[in-house]
Motif scaffolding. Sequence first.
Motif, PDB file in Angstrom:
ATOM      1  N   LEU A 129      59.207  31.405 -25.454  1.00  0.00           N
ATOM      2  CA  LEU A 129      58.320  30.559 -24.661  1.00  0.00           C
ATOM      3  C   LEU A 129      58.700  29.092 -24.757  1.00  0.00           C
ATOM      4  N   ASP A 130      59.227  28.677 -25.903  1.00  0.00           N
ATOM      5  CA  ASP A 130      59.485  27.259 -26.152  1.00  0.00           C
ATOM      6  C   ASP A 130      60.892  26.819 -25.773  1.00  0.00           C
ATOM      7  N   PHE A 131      61.728  27.747 -25.323  1.00  0.00           N
ATOM      8  CA  PHE A 131      63.138  27.427 -25.080  1.00  0.00           C
ATOM      9  C   PHE A 131      63.334  26.601 -23.808  1.00  0.00           C
ATOM     10  N   VAL A 132      62.787  27.057 -22.700  1.00  0.00           N
ATOM     11  CA  VAL A 132      62.941  26.353 -21.436  1.00  0.00           C
ATOM     12  C   VAL A 132      61.913  25.232 -21.366  1.00  0.00           C
ATOM     13  N   THR A 133      62.360  24.025 -21.041  1.00  0.00           N
ATOM     14  CA  THR A 133      61.461  22.871 -20.994  1.00  0.00           C
ATOM     15  C   THR A 133      61.239  22.353 -19.576  1.00  0.00           C
ATOM     16  N   GLY A 134      61.991  22.853 -18.615  1.00  0.00           N
ATOM     17  CA  GLY A 134      61.849  22.413 -17.232  1.00  0.00           C
ATOM     18  C   GLY A 134      62.925  23.041 -16.376  1.00  0.00           C
ATOM     19  N   ASN A 135      62.962  22.673 -15.111  1.00  0.00           N
ATOM     20  CA  ASN A 135      63.964  23.204 -14.191  1.00  0.00           C
ATOM     21  C   ASN A 135      65.360  22.852 -14.663  1.00  0.00           C
ATOM     22  N   ASN A 136      66.131  23.884 -15.078  1.00  0.00           N
ATOM     23  CA  ASN A 136      67.502  23.702 -15.549  1.00  0.00           C
ATOM     24  C   ASN A 136      67.576  22.863 -16.829  1.00  0.00           C
ATOM     25  N   ARG A 137      66.490  22.916 -17.638  1.00  0.00           N
ATOM     26  CA  ARG A 137      66.453  22.174 -18.897  1.00  0.00           C
ATOM     27  C   ARG A 137      65.956  23.083 -20.014  1.00  0.00           C
ATOM     28  N   ASN A 138      66.535  22.888 -21.209  1.00  0.00           N
ATOM     29  CA  ASN A 138      66.101  23.663 -22.372  1.00  0.00           C
ATOM     30  C   ASN A 138      66.313  22.865 -23.640  1.00  0.00           C
ATOM     31  N   ILE A 139      66.033  23.481 -24.782  1.00  0.00           N
ATOM     32  CA  ILE A 139      66.052  22.758 -26.053  1.00  0.00           C
ATOM     33  C   ILE A 139      67.420  22.774 -26.733  1.00  0.00           C
ATOM     34  N   LEU A 140      68.432  23.383 -26.129  1.00  0.00           N
ATOM     35  CA  LEU A 140      69.748  23.439 -26.777  1.00  0.00           C
ATOM     36  C   LEU A 140      70.296  22.041 -27.021  1.00  0.00           C
ATOM     37  N   ALA A 141      70.743  21.803 -28.247  1.00  0.00           N
ATOM     38  CA  ALA A 141      71.425  20.549 -28.578  1.00  0.00           C
ATOM     39  C   ALA A 141      72.902  20.684 -28.216  1.00  0.00           C
ATOM     40  N   PRO A 142      73.646  19.566 -28.097  1.00  0.00           N
ATOM     41  CA  PRO A 142      75.072  19.650 -27.784  1.00  0.00           C
ATOM     42  C   PRO A 142      75.811  20.559 -28.762  1.00  0.00           C
ATOM     43  N   GLY A 143      76.548  21.518 -28.226  1.00  0.00           N
ATOM     44  CA  GLY A 143      77.316  22.435 -29.055  1.00  0.00           C
ATOM     45  C   GLY A 143      76.537  23.618 -29.589  1.00  0.00           C
ATOM     46  N   GLU A 144      75.230  23.640 -29.400  1.00  0.00           N
ATOM     47  CA  GLU A 144      74.414  24.759 -29.869  1.00  0.00           C
ATOM     48  C   GLU A 144      74.510  25.896 -28.856  1.00  0.00           C
ATOM     49  N   LEU A 145      74.463  27.132 -29.347  1.00  0.00           N
ATOM     50  CA  LEU A 145      74.557  28.278 -28.446  1.00  0.00           C
ATOM     51  C   LEU A 145      73.511  29.324 -28.776  1.00  0.00           C
ATOM     52  N   LEU A 146      73.197  30.121 -27.768  1.00  0.00           N
ATOM     53  CA  LEU A 146      72.300  31.267 -27.938  1.00  0.00           C
ATOM     54  C   LEU A 146      73.145  32.451 -28.389  1.00  0.00           C
ATOM     55  N   ARG A 147      72.838  32.971 -29.574  1.00  0.00           N
ATOM     56  CA  ARG A 147      73.610  34.085 -30.120  1.00  0.00           C
ATOM     57  C   ARG A 147      73.003  35.444 -29.771  1.00  0.00           C
ATOM     58  N   ARG A 148      71.693  35.589 -29.951  1.00  0.00           N
ATOM     59  CA  ARG A 148      71.046  36.878 -29.666  1.00  0.00           C
ATOM     60  C   ARG A 148      69.581  36.667 -29.346  1.00  0.00           C
ATOM     61  N   ILE A 149      69.022  37.693 -28.714  1.00  0.00           N
ATOM     62  CA  ILE A 149      67.597  37.736 -28.382  1.00  0.00           C
ATOM     63  C   ILE A 149      66.987  38.879 -29.166  1.00  0.00           C
ATOM     64  N   ARG A 150      65.899  38.623 -29.858  1.00  0.00           N
ATOM     65  CA  ARG A 150      65.237  39.637 -30.670  1.00  0.00           C
ATOM     66  C   ARG A 150      63.872  39.957 -30.071  1.00  0.00           C
ATOM     67  N   ILE A 151      63.682  41.199 -29.653  1.00  0.00           N
ATOM     68  CA  ILE A 151      62.413  41.643 -29.089  1.00  0.00           C
ATOM     69  C   ILE A 151      61.739  42.569 -30.088  1.00  0.00           C
ATOM     70  N   PRO A 152      60.526  42.249 -30.546  1.00  0.00           N
ATOM     71  CA  PRO A 152      59.871  43.087 -31.562  1.00  0.00           C
ATOM     72  C   PRO A 152      59.394  44.417 -30.987  1.00  0.00           C
ATOM     73  N   ALA A 153      59.404  45.443 -31.830  1.00  0.00           N
ATOM     74  CA  ALA A 153      58.981  46.771 -31.393  1.00  0.00           C
ATOM     75  C   ALA A 153      57.526  46.772 -30.936  1.00  0.00           C
ATOM     76  N   SER A 154      56.694  45.933 -31.560  1.00  0.00           N
ATOM     77  CA  SER A 154      55.285  45.881 -31.173  1.00  0.00           C
ATOM     78  C   SER A 154      55.121  45.492 -29.715  1.00  0.00           C
ATOM     79  N   ALA A 155      55.950  44.581 -29.227  1.00  0.00           N
ATOM     80  CA  ALA A 155      55.880  44.178 -27.816  1.00  0.00           C
ATOM     81  C   ALA A 155      56.430  45.265 -26.910  1.00  0.00           C
ATOM     82  N   LEU A 156      57.429  45.990 -27.386  1.00  0.00           N
ATOM     83  CA  LEU A 156      58.046  47.043 -26.576  1.00  0.00           C
ATOM     84  C   LEU A 156      57.138  48.260 -26.421  1.00  0.00           C
ATOM     85  N   ARG A 157      56.097  48.355 -27.242  1.00  0.00           N
ATOM     86  CA  ARG A 157      55.168  49.482 -27.150  1.00  0.00           C
ATOM     87  C   ARG A 157      53.915  49.135 -26.338  1.00  0.00           C
TER      88      ARG A 157
END
Length: 275
Positions: free
Chosen positions: A147-175
């Motif tokens: 929820l906190d990653f995207v901050t606006g249209n084509n904007r997010n919290i990534l700092a220079p050189g930072e990358l998204l490695r993986r997305i973790r979805i909890p089993a509780s949400a998947l049920r």
Amino acid sequence: MDLNTITEVVRRPPDRPGLDWREGDAWLAGGTFLFSAEQPSLRRLIDLTSLGWDPLVPSDTGLEIGATCTIRDLYAFEPPRDWTAGPLFATGCEAFLSSFKVWNSATVGGNICLSLPAGPMITLTVALQAGYELWAPDGSIRVVDALDFVTGNNRNILAPGELLRRIRIPASALRKRTVHRRFALTHLGRSTVFLIGTQTPGTNDLLLTVTAGTTRPVRIAFDSIPDARTLQHSIDVIPADHWFADPNGTPDHRRHLTKHFTEEIRHELMAGGPA
């Protein structure tokens, strides 16, 4: 499109890419956006696909999605039977509304990091209460709520050189039980609004995710399904500057659709369907 400012492509970066990050670099995964427009500020591309990150890792605790997982692989994924939210994976991929050629290359992480209001992988992962694992050039790791990653249209919290490695979805949400609504001006058009409601089994709660109509995702939580007036008020209090305007819809149009569809979601969850 040819990127005529690129002077180097790093085909085999180290397992922890980023230590050599410099101005003018860009991460390369599917490249479906990167090669679709001029990129005059870029000088070097660092290819993440050669790192061999596992695309999908299901476990008792949930699902890990590698940032370089393609839309094709996510669409083909068959979740365990008790993951009642599993059909949302196909729903999110179909909202991509692109050819099989794009599905074969475009990545989940790329769609998230592009951070457009209509990004369906953003909708999917925010609705399923995912966490994003981010790697910084100095070797540090942080996990943030989707929820906190995207901050606006084509904007997010990534700092220079930072990358998204993986997305973790909890089993509780998947049920959870899920209901979604999406509207586009044409059958194969970009989403004007994309809404997902989820409900924990055995409870009367409601978690509503509002995207595409807003410049950043909005999540509204209720301990029990509210009455129509309360639900409508929760949409009314979304700040005016959060509503998105483009050729696919005005802010007023998007607000109207959101209020209409949230009431449909409320009724459907109260009636007990679909899963």
